[in-house]
Design a protein around this motif. Sequence first.
Motif, PDB file in Angstrom:
ATOM      1  N   ILE A  29      -1.083 -43.389  15.878  1.00 43.68           N
ATOM      2  CA  ILE A  29      -2.256 -42.774  15.707  1.00 43.68           C
ATOM      3  C   ILE A  29      -2.575 -42.409  17.097  1.00 43.68           C
ATOM      4  O   ILE A  29      -2.469 -43.170  17.958  1.00 43.68           O
ATOM      5  CB  ILE A  29      -3.079 -43.641  15.013  1.00 43.68           C
ATOM      6  CG1 ILE A  29      -2.717 -43.964  13.524  1.00 43.68           C
ATOM      7  CG2 ILE A  29      -4.466 -42.747  14.918  1.00 43.68           C
ATOM      8  CD1 ILE A  29      -3.728 -44.978  12.879  1.00 43.68           C
ATOM      9  N   GLU A  30      -2.872 -41.138  17.160  1.00 45.44           N
ATOM     10  CA  GLU A  30      -3.593 -40.773  18.615  1.00 45.44           C
ATOM     11  C   GLU A  30      -4.932 -39.927  18.315  1.00 45.44           C
ATOM     12  O   GLU A  30      -4.927 -38.979  17.430  1.00 45.44           O
ATOM     13  CB  GLU A  30      -2.861 -39.698  19.349  1.00 45.44           C
ATOM     14  CG  GLU A  30      -3.112 -39.381  20.888  1.00 45.44           C
ATOM     15  CD  GLU A  30      -2.283 -38.739  21.505  1.00 45.44           C
ATOM     16  OE1 GLU A  30      -1.560 -39.129  22.330  1.00 45.44           O
ATOM     17  OE2 GLU A  30      -2.096 -37.310  21.368  1.00 45.44           O
ATOM     18  N   ARG A  31      -6.026 -40.494  18.621  1.00 43.59           N
ATOM     19  CA  ARG A  31      -7.360 -40.008  18.347  1.00 43.59           C
ATOM     20  C   ARG A  31      -7.884 -39.039  19.891  1.00 43.59           C
ATOM     21  O   ARG A  31      -7.643 -39.868  20.853  1.00 43.59           O
ATOM     22  CB  ARG A  31      -8.256 -40.650  18.027  1.00 43.59           C
ATOM     23  CG  ARG A  31      -8.279 -41.396  16.610  1.00 43.59           C
ATOM     24  CD  ARG A  31      -8.717 -42.405  16.033  1.00 43.59           C
ATOM     25  NE  ARG A  31      -8.651 -42.457  14.716  1.00 43.59           N
ATOM     26  CZ  ARG A  31      -8.961 -43.853  13.957  1.00 43.59           C
ATOM     27  NH1 ARG A  31      -9.363 -44.729  14.741  1.00 43.59           N
ATOM     28  NH2 ARG A  31      -8.622 -43.696  12.887  1.00 43.59           N
ATOM     29  N   GLY A  32      -8.420 -37.874  19.753  1.00 46.33           N
ATOM     30  CA  GLY A  32      -8.665 -37.006  20.675  1.00 46.33           C
ATOM     31  C   GLY A  32      -9.529 -37.612  21.796  1.00 46.33           C
ATOM     32  O   GLY A  32      -9.418 -37.564  23.034  1.00 46.33           O
ATOM     33  N   TRP A  33     -10.448 -38.468  21.408  1.00 49.70           N
ATOM     34  CA  TRP A  33     -11.646 -38.981  22.221  1.00 49.70           C
ATOM     35  C   TRP A  33     -11.121 -40.311  22.829  1.00 49.70           C
ATOM     36  O   TRP A  33     -11.667 -40.830  23.501  1.00 49.70           O
ATOM     37  CB  TRP A  33     -12.785 -39.488  21.536  1.00 49.70           C
ATOM     38  CG  TRP A  33     -12.632 -40.280  20.203  1.00 49.70           C
ATOM     39  CD1 TRP A  33     -12.269 -39.603  18.930  1.00 49.70           C
ATOM     40  CD2 TRP A  33     -12.616 -41.616  20.147  1.00 49.70           C
ATOM     41  NE1 TRP A  33     -12.064 -40.721  18.117  1.00 49.70           N
ATOM     42  CE2 TRP A  33     -12.425 -41.968  18.755  1.00 49.70           C
ATOM     43  CE3 TRP A  33     -13.126 -42.631  20.773  1.00 49.70           C
ATOM     44  CZ2 TRP A  33     -12.497 -43.236  18.375  1.00 49.70           C
ATOM     45  CZ3 TRP A  33     -13.056 -44.065  20.715  1.00 49.70           C
ATOM     46  CH2 TRP A  33     -12.829 -44.294  19.284  1.00 49.70           C
ATOM     47  N   ARG A  34      -9.790 -41.008  22.213  1.00 45.99           N
ATOM     48  CA  ARG A  34      -9.260 -42.333  22.843  1.00 45.99           C
ATOM     49  C   ARG A  34      -7.635 -42.211  22.664  1.00 45.99           C
ATOM     50  O   ARG A  34      -7.041 -42.785  21.975  1.00 45.99           O
ATOM     51  CB  ARG A  34      -9.847 -43.346  21.939  1.00 45.99           C
ATOM     52  CG  ARG A  34      -9.640 -44.770  22.548  1.00 45.99           C
ATOM     53  CD  ARG A  34     -10.067 -45.814  21.575  1.00 45.99           C
ATOM     54  NE  ARG A  34      -9.325 -45.883  20.208  1.00 45.99           N
ATOM     55  CZ  ARG A  34      -9.828 -46.377  19.153  1.00 45.99           C
ATOM     56  NH1 ARG A  34     -11.048 -47.091  19.297  1.00 45.99           N
ATOM     57  NH2 ARG A  34      -9.344 -46.349  18.132  1.00 45.99           N
TER      58      ARG A  34
END
Length: 495
Positions: A29-34
């Motif tokens: 998982i990769e989240r734009g803000w983190r």
Amino acid sequence: MSEEILVNVTPRETRVAVVENGMLQELHIERGWRRGVVGNIYKGRVQRVMPGMQAAFVELGLERAAFLHANDVVRPAPVDAGQTEDAPPQPISTPSIVELLRDGQEIVVQVVKDPIGTKGARLTTQISIPSRYLVLLPQSRTVGVSARIEDEAERLRLKTLVSDLSASHGGHGYIVRTNAEGQPAEALAEDIAYLSRVWNVVERRGREAAAGTIIYEDLSLPLRAVRDLIRRDVEKVRVDSRDTYDRLQAFVAKYMPVLAEKIELYAGDRPIFDLYGVEDEIGRALDKQVPLKSGGYLVIDQTEAMTTIDVNTGSFLGQRNLEETVYRTNLEAAQAVARQLRLRNLGGIIIIDFIDMTDPEHRRQVLRTLEKSLSRDHAKTTVYDFSPLGLVEMTRKRTVESLERQLSETCPQCSGRGSVKTAETVTYEVFREITRAVRQFDAARLLVIASPKVVARITEEESAAVAELEEFLGKTIRFQADEQYLQEQFDVVLL
């Protein structure tokens, strides 16, 4: 074995699932803000040297200062007068951190572990830059070959080939990755040329950049997935975003054109993760209990110090005798444990409590099954033999947070304990607090605000005790239920 990689893209989150034979094995998982920072290279400044810890804290411009241990600081090896360049380096002891670093020093470092919990990122000065088939080690001269390439002739071919190619590109060290097996010289030469260009840019930025600046950023999650996860048995990479699909096609066209036909745009109406049952698997991966097909089950507990996995027979009765039942359950559990470690991304120390077996051969077979099942894990694992208590101890390298800690937060009801005080326990705490408040402050009446369950128990089952308490204290006590209060919360208000 059939394997597919699924890429699900939404505006602020990208998820990559590895599915083998229809079962989810890994989730990234990769989240734009983190976004994760593992693999990124920074120009840092030493914030504080800690001699007692043999480490230093380095400021990178992240939320928390990062941690650099003395063992992870590159230093030139001493050369004896009679030592030749080809001679193996002599072992040396680690110097004190104060000999290696000083406060305020600027230093180029690479992140090897994301910030986890309250800990900052873990750093090294031993830079490594991966490509499709190789990992560049610019501060080394050694060429190594992945242990997963078992054919000795192929290992020798690759090592000789990469050594010869390296000599014309600065003579740097390399690790030959598993994906390089069977690849022609042209493909490896392209990788070495690419890595040399990247390293030249990193060196230049390292000299020119200000402290606290990123000088090399690893690829985004979809590109890393193609670079790192595709093996020969991967049939398709299905992507549900046109933009990401185009970027993947451009990437593989430049660096690995033979894979272009494996990248496929998914344009179906049904969400791609729903189609493959991935969403349901993610939900189950957050449960403590994992059912086995035989009727047994695993119980997985993740703590700060380690992860424990308990194996139970459950409703499985077996066909012959107890020992055979236990053996069959443990064999199935060994395979399930390996899958759950990958899926949940559990790392660090792991203790597995298999059901006790008296037959030594059964123990060996269970251990062998566990090791074989772990062989497809991308993370480094080390498994030890059964302990005198019948436990299997193992380690798994952890670089990012576990799946549970990425997707969940501490329960506000129990504060992470996994249980809450009973209504009976809270009732008696209320009584004690009433007595304490009356002795400290003067008031004619008292109001107790608590959760509906606690108030119901007090007013129904403990009404006689309340009457006795009012008579003993000479005060009137009123109770008010509030849905906003958790079971352990209450307030005693003096009126």
